[in-house]
Design an enzyme around this catalytic site. Sequence first.
Site, PDB file in Angstrom:
ATOM      1  N   PHE A  60      10.604   6.375  21.866  1.00 27.16           N
ATOM      2  CA  PHE A  60       9.258   6.204  21.322  1.00 27.16           C
ATOM      3  C   PHE A  60       8.400   5.452  22.358  1.00 27.16           C
ATOM      4  O   PHE A  60       8.854   4.448  22.923  1.00 27.16           O
ATOM      5  CB  PHE A  60       9.298   5.442  19.993  1.00 27.16           C
ATOM      6  CG  PHE A  60       7.956   5.416  19.325  1.00 27.16           C
ATOM      7  CD1 PHE A  60       7.471   6.544  18.680  1.00 27.16           C
ATOM      8  CD2 PHE A  60       7.144   4.305  19.399  1.00 27.16           C
ATOM      9  CE1 PHE A  60       6.210   6.552  18.094  1.00 27.16           C
ATOM     10  CE2 PHE A  60       5.883   4.297  18.820  1.00 27.16           C
ATOM     11  CZ  PHE A  60       5.415   5.428  18.164  1.00 27.16           C
ATOM     12  N   LYS A  68       7.500   2.814   7.082  1.00 25.85           N
ATOM     13  CA  LYS A  68       8.053   4.171   6.985  1.00 25.85           C
ATOM     14  C   LYS A  68       8.889   4.275   5.703  1.00 25.85           C
ATOM     15  O   LYS A  68       8.353   4.252   4.612  1.00 25.85           O
ATOM     16  CB  LYS A  68       8.857   4.485   8.240  1.00 25.85           C
ATOM     17  CG  LYS A  68       8.021   4.482   9.529  1.00 25.85           C
ATOM     18  CD  LYS A  68       8.897   4.756  10.728  1.00 25.85           C
ATOM     19  CE  LYS A  68       8.158   4.594  12.042  1.00 25.85           C
ATOM     20  NZ  LYS A  68       7.167   5.646  12.279  1.00 25.85           N
TER      21      LYS A  68
HETATM   22  C1  LIG Z   1      10.782   4.369  16.884  1.00 21.71           C
HETATM   23  C2  LIG Z   1       9.482   3.656  16.692  1.00 21.71           C
HETATM   24  N1  LIG Z   1       9.319   2.420  17.187  1.00 21.71           N
HETATM   25  C3  LIG Z   1       8.152   1.752  17.033  1.00 21.71           C
HETATM   26  C4  LIG Z   1       7.085   2.326  16.379  1.00 21.71           C
HETATM   27  C5  LIG Z   1       5.745   1.636  16.283  1.00 21.71           C
HETATM   28  O1  LIG Z   1       5.810   0.378  15.811  1.00 21.71           O
HETATM   29  P1  LIG Z   1       4.517  -0.542  15.610  1.00 21.71           P
HETATM   30  O2  LIG Z   1       3.308   0.327  15.605  1.00 21.71           O
HETATM   31  O3  LIG Z   1       4.764  -1.215  14.294  1.00 21.71           O
HETATM   32  O4  LIG Z   1       4.506  -1.523  16.698  1.00 21.71           O
HETATM   33  C6  LIG Z   1       7.226   3.601  15.827  1.00 21.71           C
HETATM   34  C7  LIG Z   1       6.089   4.207  15.099  1.00 21.71           C
HETATM   35  O5  LIG Z   1       6.105   5.306  14.657  1.00 21.71           O
HETATM   36  C8  LIG Z   1       8.448   4.287  16.002  1.00 21.71           C
HETATM   37  O6  LIG Z   1       8.611   5.531  15.530  1.00 21.71           O
END
Ligand SMILES: Cc1ncc(COP(=O)(O)O)c(C=O)c1O
Length: 434
Positions: free
Chosen positions: A149, A245
């Site tokens: 990600f 989620k």
């Molecule tokens: C695997 C993963 N990590 C982190 C995030 C994003 O986290 P945040 O926006 O809360 O920092 C996402 C968002 O979809 C994700 O899918």
Amino acid sequence: MSEAAAQPEFVPPVAPLDGPTASGRWTRETCAALDAADPHASRRAAFDLEEGLVYLDGNSLGPLSAGARARLHEAVEREWRRDLIRSWNTAGWFELPERVGARLARLLGARPGEVLVDDSTSANLFKLALAAIQARGGRGRIVSEAGNFPTDLYVLQGLARLCPGVEFVAVPREAIPAAIRAGAALVVLTHVHYKSGEMYDLPGITRLAHEAGAAVLWDLSHSVGAVPVDLRAAGADLAVGCGYKYLNGGPGAPAFLYVREDLQASLSSPLCGWMGHAEPFAFDDAYAPAPGLRRFRCGTPPVLALSALDGALEAFEGVDLAALRAKAIGLATLFRELVARECAHHGPVLASPADPARCGNHVGYAHPRGYEIVQALIDRGVIGDFRAPDLMRFGFAPLYVRYVDVWDAVARLREVLETRAYERPEYARRAAVT
Ligand SMILES: Cc1ncc(COP(=O)(O)O)c(C=O)c1O
């Protein structure tokens, strides 16, 4: 034993009906019969879902639940409106990040004092990755996966720019074990891939990393509340993940972080805010970290958002996570079979491992017109999402998705593909969030 092997086996949940092939046996009636026999069916009533809407995007944003609504209402009306600032003490606002963390711990196979809920996943990833590197003298290689990600990759790239002694490498999935064996200080991986849904063997990779002398930081954003995770049994070091989620905490819900109990005293947060101080209300000039996990707090916690997540977690109370996962595999298997039967000749290509037990609770299909198809489906009451360049994602959150939803989703997908309804020009206009 590999984690995939440890997942409950998928048993076809209905007696076979007459039909030429296994997939040819499904009808909407058999789906309705499955829902009638589903031990989790009553859980759907806790969610405020519009009748007729098929919601297959709980892997991006979980729906509003009665628990979240009630808890949020209480936090607004009683704690904030009536009790005002007194609520920091009387309603326990100050301890909310730890309290919600303790409630979440069961879903992670963690102890109550090992989970904290605050800040975003990105911020928590930064705090824990840098803390782990600093505990190793501020040097060494960080290994991650190319195509992880983006926030994970960006945070680690930024961290390497800050620390001259750190080298950051992101290698293809197949090369991860070799990269770990070649020498790493820290391994940062997302357990369930945000696109393909492919799931790492969390205990196996953790063991491999430990044998190589590395710590592991798991991003559990697509795992928590979806697949059984046992961080303690795996001996995992560190983890982070999203609250909005599968946990259904609401848009922008705070994220969690996990630090194994025996590591907590040896790690310091690189963001030394006053809420992580041993005595925030002593107002000392000098920073002294709080004992335990509270040192990873930074600023004032988002009380309303934490309250919503706290209430949302009620939906998991008393739920057998292995049984819930078995239902999710059943839903995903049905979706895959029906798409293969009804839609494959129109071009969607499975972009997830063939075996649903090797995936989290979402499945991806590649199609050159994927964005437009998803928009046409949304217009028809089936909500999935799209990830560039060509991936349609469909998530099966077993607390509220029914077998008939799967049937209806594929029926509408087939109609969109057959009629080429996705060619309408308005579907091509890209929104900011896809
Ligand atoms: C695997 C993963 N990590 C982190 C995030 C994003 O986290 P945040 O926006 O809360 O920092 C996402 C968002 O979809 C994700 O899918």
